[in-house]
Write an enzyme that holds these catalytic residues in place. Structure first.
Site, PDB file in Angstrom:
ATOM      1  CE  LYS A  90      -3.807   2.258   0.232  1.00  0.00           C
ATOM      2  NZ  LYS A  90      -3.322   2.973  -0.990  1.00  0.00           N
ATOM      3  CD  GLN A 111       3.247   4.820   2.234  1.00  0.00           C
ATOM      4  OE1 GLN A 111       3.848   5.612   1.527  1.00  0.00           O
ATOM      5  NE2 GLN A 111       2.172   5.146   2.903  1.00  0.00           N
ATOM      6  CE  LYS A 114       3.969   7.671   5.630  1.00  0.00           C
ATOM      7  NZ  LYS A 114       3.639   8.609   4.533  1.00  0.00           N
ATOM      8  CE  LYS A 126       4.694   7.287  -1.917  1.00  0.00           C
ATOM      9  NZ  LYS A 126       4.063   7.738  -0.666  1.00  0.00           N
ATOM     10  CG  ASP A 166       3.475  10.885  -2.704  1.00  0.00           C
ATOM     11  OD1 ASP A 166       3.350  10.508  -1.540  1.00  0.00           O
ATOM     12  OD2 ASP A 166       4.430  11.627  -3.067  1.00  0.00           O
ATOM     13  CB  THR A 210      -2.233  13.706   4.446  1.00  0.00           C
ATOM     14  OG1 THR A 210      -2.631  12.597   3.636  1.00  0.00           O
ATOM     15  CG2 THR A 210      -0.781  13.573   4.817  1.00  0.00           C
ATOM     16  CB  SER A 376      -5.520   4.819   1.987  1.00  0.00           C
ATOM     17  OG  SER A 376      -5.300   5.906   1.119  1.00  0.00           O
TER      18      SER A 376
HETATM   19  N1  GLU Z   1       1.177   9.072  -0.479  1.00  0.00           N
HETATM   20  C1  GLU Z   1       0.596   9.050   0.830  1.00  0.00           C
HETATM   21  C2  GLU Z   1       1.669   8.740   1.856  1.00  0.00           C
HETATM   22  O1  GLU Z   1       2.799   9.147   1.703  1.00  0.00           O
HETATM   23  C3  GLU Z   1      -0.632   8.163   0.926  1.00  0.00           C
HETATM   24  C4  GLU Z   1      -0.476   6.741   0.513  1.00  0.00           C
HETATM   25  C5  GLU Z   1      -1.785   5.962   0.448  1.00  0.00           C
HETATM   26  O2  GLU Z   1      -2.839   6.496   0.788  1.00  0.00           O
HETATM   27  O3  GLU Z   1      -1.705   4.804   0.055  1.00  0.00           O
HETATM   28  O4  GLU Z   1       1.444   8.148   2.888  1.00  0.00           O
END
Ligand code: GLU
Length: 444
Positions: A90, A111, A114, A126, A166, A210, A376
């Site tokens: 994800k 990610q 996170k 990503k 992103d 975010t 998400s």
């Molecule tokens: N690009 C966002 C991040 O850096 C969201 C990623 C997502 O929702 O999958 O966390």
């Protein structure tokens, strides 16, 4: 760095030459993991950290498309499927000329931790392209997105890999990509993308998540010392989706955002940024900060250093390494008490050190900006149950998730001997959950 982790980091640098952003992101995490390695030798025995540093799969592909003048253009597309111990890969897609494998790997690596911190079942990945959407017509963006998806579709799926937006990828681009995915697969598989529009499977609050989550996190950091955002003077860099909604929520919580920026410069408005106008200019007209400044009669500084403005709280929401050691020194001089990252890795390592030494609280992006990907995951839940939640309920869930991330960072930092260190807390808490799952799943 713990001596057992030095060879792991050295190998990572040797195996991924030139990928400086990936090295930086990995170093920061490995530097936090010393106490974990000492306490849990089982991780080292199973080479969990070494495995974690090697993406499970990396896809690089050609993206040919035709511009409005009829010329053929070639870009490069990427998807790094980094870790799927906790759930399907994800993470977002970034369209920006600076994108290359090292950027995608740094973002994918961040990610993992996170997504783990959100407590929801999502792995880390990503992707993106070096395509530059700036100045491109809607038709060009659509043709690019369709070509990009004509290759990417075979690698993604609701149980496999779930992209989102992103930098340079918002609801419009997600729509073009989802449309092409739907056409190729002949399936309305909503859960394959997040960040969708409300009428085609999107979640309420995803757009805001975010920035809102960042403001909630900042509020909670400040409340630990008995204060909050109320009455605070705040500087936000950037003016994209994250920045806009951070400004909006800071204002709702009683703070005043006096400046924001884009890659051309920054605007200062002592009475507070007018977020409705900013939204209209950025999203409606696809305009720039200089347009906002002109319309408000507010001073615009081309280029320049937004961190030289005195403030209580700084929220870097633009891009990686935008806040360097000079910016940190200026913030310290200006009386800043908290830096919370809305972007991914916006603060350079020496800037983080300087802030910490000066006693400025620091909230790393993988904790502070996790509200986006957390929402998400809520969008995926709604898609799986063919449901659509109300705004209030969804925002409540987001606020709970941010509070729980914050508290877990602090508890973990305490447990591993770095009280008050959100970076150590985020890295360790994010890591241990993934590591335990990797141990349970065997050597795969
Ligand atoms: N690009 C966002 C991040 O850096 C969201 C990623 C997502 O929702 O999958 O966390």
């Amino acid at each position: 760095m713990h001596p057992a982790l030095v060879p792991v980091f050295d190998d990572l640098v040797a195996r991924n030459p030139g990928e400086v952003e990936f090295h930086q992101a990995a170093r920061e995490v490995l530097e936090s993991l010393g106490p974990v390695v000492s306490k849990h030798p089982e991780y080292a025995d199973a080479e969990v950290i070494r495995r974690l540093c090697e993406p499970e799969r990396q896809v690089i592909f050609r993206v040919p498309w035709t511009d409005d003048a009829g010329r053929v253009q070639i870009n490069r597309g990427f998807r790094v499927e980094f870790n799927s111990a906790l759930g399907p890969y994800k993470g977002g897609l970034r369209f920006h000329p600076s994108v290359y494998l090292g950027i995608v790997k740094f973002l994918g690596f961040e990610q993992i931790f996170k997504n783990s911190l959100t407590g929801l079942p999502i792995g880390g990945g990503k992707g993106g392209s070096d395509f530059d959407p700036k100045g491109r017509s809607a038709g060009e963006v659509m043709r690019f997105c369709q070509s990009f998806m004509t290759e990417l579709y075979r690698h993604i799926g609701e149980h496999t890999d779930v992209p989102a937006g992103d930098t340079g990828v918002g609801q419009r681009e997600i729509g073009y990509m989802f449309g092409q995915y739907k056409r190729i697969t002949n399936r309305y598989e909503s859960g394959t993308f997040t960040g969708k529009g409300l009428s085609w499977g999107g979640s309420r609050v995803r757009t805001e998540a975010t920035g809102y989550g960042l403001a909630y996190f900042a509020e909670r950091v400040l409340s630990a010392s008995g204060t909050g955002l109320d009455g605070r003077r705040v500087v936000v860099s950037g003016s994209g989706n994250v920045a806009i909604h951070a400004i909006e929520k800071v204002h709702q919580l009683g703070g005043r955002v006096v400046a924001c920026s884009d890659s051309d410069g920054f605007v200062v408005e002592e009475s507070g940024i007018d977020v409705d106008l900013l939204k209209e200019i950025k999203n409606g007209r696809r305009g720039r900060i200089v347009d906002y400044a002109e319309e408000r009669g507010a001073p615009f500084t081309p280029g320049g250093d937004i961190w030289s403005l005195p403030c209580d709280v700084a929220l870097p929401c633009a891009t990686q390494n935008e806040l360097g050691v000079d910016g940190a020194a200026a913030l310290i001089r200006g009386g800043c008490v908290l830096v919370a990252e809305g972007a991914n890795m916006p603060t350079s390592p020496d800037a983080i050190r300087a802030l910490r030494q000066a006693g400025v609280a620091f909230a790393p992006g993988k904790a502070a900006n996790a509200g986006g990907v957390a929402t998400s995951a809520l969008e995926m839940q709604q898609n799986a149950s063919r449901d659509s939640w109300g705004f209030e309920h969804t925002e409540e869930r987001l606020a709970e998730i941010m509070a729980s991330i914050h508290d877990r960072c602090l508890e973990t930092a305490d447990e591993y001997g770095s009280p008050g260190d959100y970076t150590a807390g985020a890295n360790i808490a994010g890591f241990t959950k993934v590591a335990d799952a990797m141990l349970a799943l065997g050597v795969v």
